[in-house]
Scaffold this active site. Structure first.
Site, mmCIF file in Angstrom:
data_model
loop_
_atom_site.group_PDB
_atom_site.id
_atom_site.type_symbol
_atom_site.label_atom_id
_atom_site.label_comp_id
_atom_site.label_asym_id
_atom_site.label_seq_id
_atom_site.Cartn_x
_atom_site.Cartn_y
_atom_site.Cartn_z
ATOM 1 N N PRO A 71 80.070 36.260 -25.953
ATOM 2 C CA PRO A 71 80.606 35.048 -26.582
ATOM 3 C C PRO A 71 80.603 35.052 -28.104
ATOM 4 O O PRO A 71 81.256 34.215 -28.716
ATOM 5 C CB PRO A 71 79.676 33.954 -26.055
ATOM 6 C CG PRO A 71 78.401 34.662 -25.751
ATOM 7 C CD PRO A 71 78.782 36.023 -25.285
ATOM 8 N N ASP A 94 89.634 41.451 -31.031
ATOM 9 C CA ASP A 94 90.316 40.161 -30.974
ATOM 10 C C ASP A 94 89.685 39.163 -31.932
ATOM 11 O O ASP A 94 88.561 39.350 -32.394
ATOM 12 C CB ASP A 94 90.242 39.609 -29.545
ATOM 13 C CG ASP A 94 91.381 40.130 -28.686
ATOM 14 O OD1 ASP A 94 92.190 40.909 -29.215
ATOM 15 O OD2 ASP A 94 91.450 39.746 -27.514
ATOM 16 N N LYS A 119 94.249 37.482 -30.994
ATOM 17 C CA LYS A 119 95.061 36.313 -30.692
ATOM 18 C C LYS A 119 94.142 35.122 -30.766
ATOM 19 O O LYS A 119 92.986 35.203 -30.407
ATOM 20 C CB LYS A 119 95.598 36.381 -29.269
ATOM 21 C CG LYS A 119 96.479 37.543 -29.020
ATOM 22 C CD LYS A 119 97.167 37.304 -27.700
ATOM 23 C CE LYS A 119 97.832 38.545 -27.202
ATOM 24 N NZ LYS A 119 96.921 39.543 -26.732
ATOM 25 N N GLY A 121 86.554 39.155 -26.764
ATOM 26 C CA GLY A 121 85.527 38.138 -26.599
ATOM 27 C C GLY A 121 85.166 37.970 -25.133
ATOM 28 O O GLY A 121 86.013 38.140 -24.253
ATOM 29 N N GLY A 122 83.918 37.638 -24.872
ATOM 30 C CA GLY A 122 83.485 37.364 -23.507
ATOM 31 C C GLY A 122 83.559 38.593 -22.626
ATOM 32 O O GLY A 122 83.143 39.680 -23.009
ATOM 33 N N ASP A 123 84.125 38.421 -21.443
ATOM 34 C CA ASP A 123 84.340 39.523 -20.520
ATOM 35 C C ASP A 123 85.837 39.809 -20.514
ATOM 36 O O ASP A 123 86.638 38.877 -20.354
ATOM 37 C CB ASP A 123 83.870 39.120 -19.118
ATOM 38 C CG ASP A 123 83.974 40.287 -18.150
ATOM 39 O OD1 ASP A 123 82.932 40.810 -17.752
ATOM 40 O OD2 ASP A 123 85.108 40.670 -17.793
ATOM 41 N N THR A 171 80.766 36.269 -20.107
ATOM 42 C CA THR A 171 81.895 35.365 -20.282
ATOM 43 C C THR A 171 81.416 34.010 -20.842
ATOM 44 O O THR A 171 80.236 33.649 -20.718
ATOM 45 C CB THR A 171 82.666 35.203 -18.955
ATOM 46 O OG1 THR A 171 83.883 34.520 -19.217
ATOM 47 C CG2 THR A 171 81.871 34.433 -17.914
ATOM 48 N N ALA A 172 82.348 33.287 -21.476
ATOM 49 C CA ALA A 172 81.982 32.035 -22.148
ATOM 50 C C ALA A 172 81.314 31.038 -21.204
ATOM 51 O O ALA A 172 80.413 30.299 -21.621
ATOM 52 C CB ALA A 172 83.225 31.415 -22.781
ATOM 53 N N MET A 224 90.712 27.719 -22.426
ATOM 54 C CA MET A 224 91.927 27.375 -23.182
ATOM 55 C C MET A 224 92.428 25.979 -22.796
ATOM 56 O O MET A 224 93.617 25.747 -22.681
ATOM 57 C CB MET A 224 93.041 28.410 -22.912
ATOM 58 C CG MET A 224 92.643 29.806 -23.340
ATOM 59 S SD MET A 224 93.854 31.049 -22.852
ATOM 60 C CE MET A 224 93.319 31.433 -21.198
#
Ligand code: SAH
Length: 262
Positions: free
Chosen positions: A15, A38, A60, A91-93, A121-122, A174
């Site tokens: 994260p 990223d 992105k 980021g994350g997984d 992951t977040a 998102m």
């Protein structure tokens, strides 16, 4: 013997905080010769790459691509074919809304070996940061990682059915811009308007904070935020806490703010 077409490591950076990298991810970054990262990857993680490593921000953010996907794919291919040790850092997984499937397929079709290194992951980071579980015996039987971005925040079909089930912990990635549509869609499908919701910004990064609310009041709570934000919907959100919580009290609209002390 076919020509060695190179190798790319698709690495999840976790994260944000560098100490949330896996040991394997850390080794990959420390030995990278080319690093494509990223926007969600924190500077402190990028700084772990060797000085001589070619570092390219291919990030992105909220759909604003600084580099088109086709361009990123091509760049990875070119660098790998030059024999460089290429690390694609996300980021994350990278397997969760990270396009790892597309990138891996592109490279493998062209004979480039792909190795995936998982990341936190977040959703896991948010649960850890604010002290709640993603599943919980008796109440939360499953966790669904979903994106509310697709179709403007509406859900449909089997996905909607799963997300509307009271025993589901729905984690929306998102989801900030489409929070109102997502909440309306779930309530229409039968999820209780009183379902606890936690809006978590910057989980596992500096400036982590969370706002606790209910499903019918999700939109104002999702509000204006700069950092990456997750929406956690389900009974587990009521269990959120943190030793560093300085404020957890109802506001007029029934929104409670949980903010980490700095
Ligand atoms: N592969 C990433 C997700 C990429 S999609 C992962 O596994 O975490 C980008 C979305 O992830 C953001 O819009 C936000 O919803 C969520 N996100 C990523 N990092 C986050 C963080 N540190 N805190 C809260 N949400 C985050």
């Amino acid at each position: 013997m076919p020509r060695e077409a190179g190798r790319v490591l698709l690495v999840g950076a976790g994260p944000g905080a560098a100490d949330l990298l896996t040991v394997r991810a850390l080794r990959a970054v420390e030995t990278a010769q080319a690093l494509l990262y990223d926007a969600l990857v924190c500077d402190e993680v990028v700084a772990l790459a060797p000085r001589a490593c070619l570092k390219i921000r291919a990030g992105k953010r909220s759909g604003k691509a600084s580099m088109a996907q086709a361009e990123i794919n091509q760049l990875m291919l070119t660098l790998a074919r030059r024999g460089l040790r290429v690390v694609r850092l996300k980021g994350g997984d990278s397997s969760v809304f990270g396009r790892s499937g597309e990138e891996a397929a592109f490279l493998r079709e062209r004979g480039v070996a792909v190795e995936v290194v998982p990341g936190i992951t977040a959703a896991s980071a948010a649960a850890a940061e604010f002290g709640f579980p993603l599943t919980h015996r008796g109440g939360a039987a499953r966790v669904v990682l979903a994106t509310a971005r697709r179709d403007g925040g509406g859900f449909a079909g089997a996905e909607l059915e799963a997300l509307a089930d009271p025993a589901t912990t729905a984690v929306l990635y998102m989801g900030r811009e489409v929070a109102a549509a997502a909440s309306a869609s779930l309530i229409r499908a039968g999820r209780s308007p009183a379902t606890p919701v936690l809006v978590v910004e910057n989980a596992g990064r500096p400036g982590a904070r969370a706002v606790r609310t209910t499903l019918d009041a999700l939109a104002p709570a999702a509000g204006d935020r700069d950092g990456p934000t997750l929406i956690v919907i389900g009974e587990v959100a009521a269990l959120a806490k943190s030793p560093a919580l300085v404020d957890l009290r109802p506001f007029e609209e029934g929104v409670a703010i949980a903010q980490l002390a700095v």
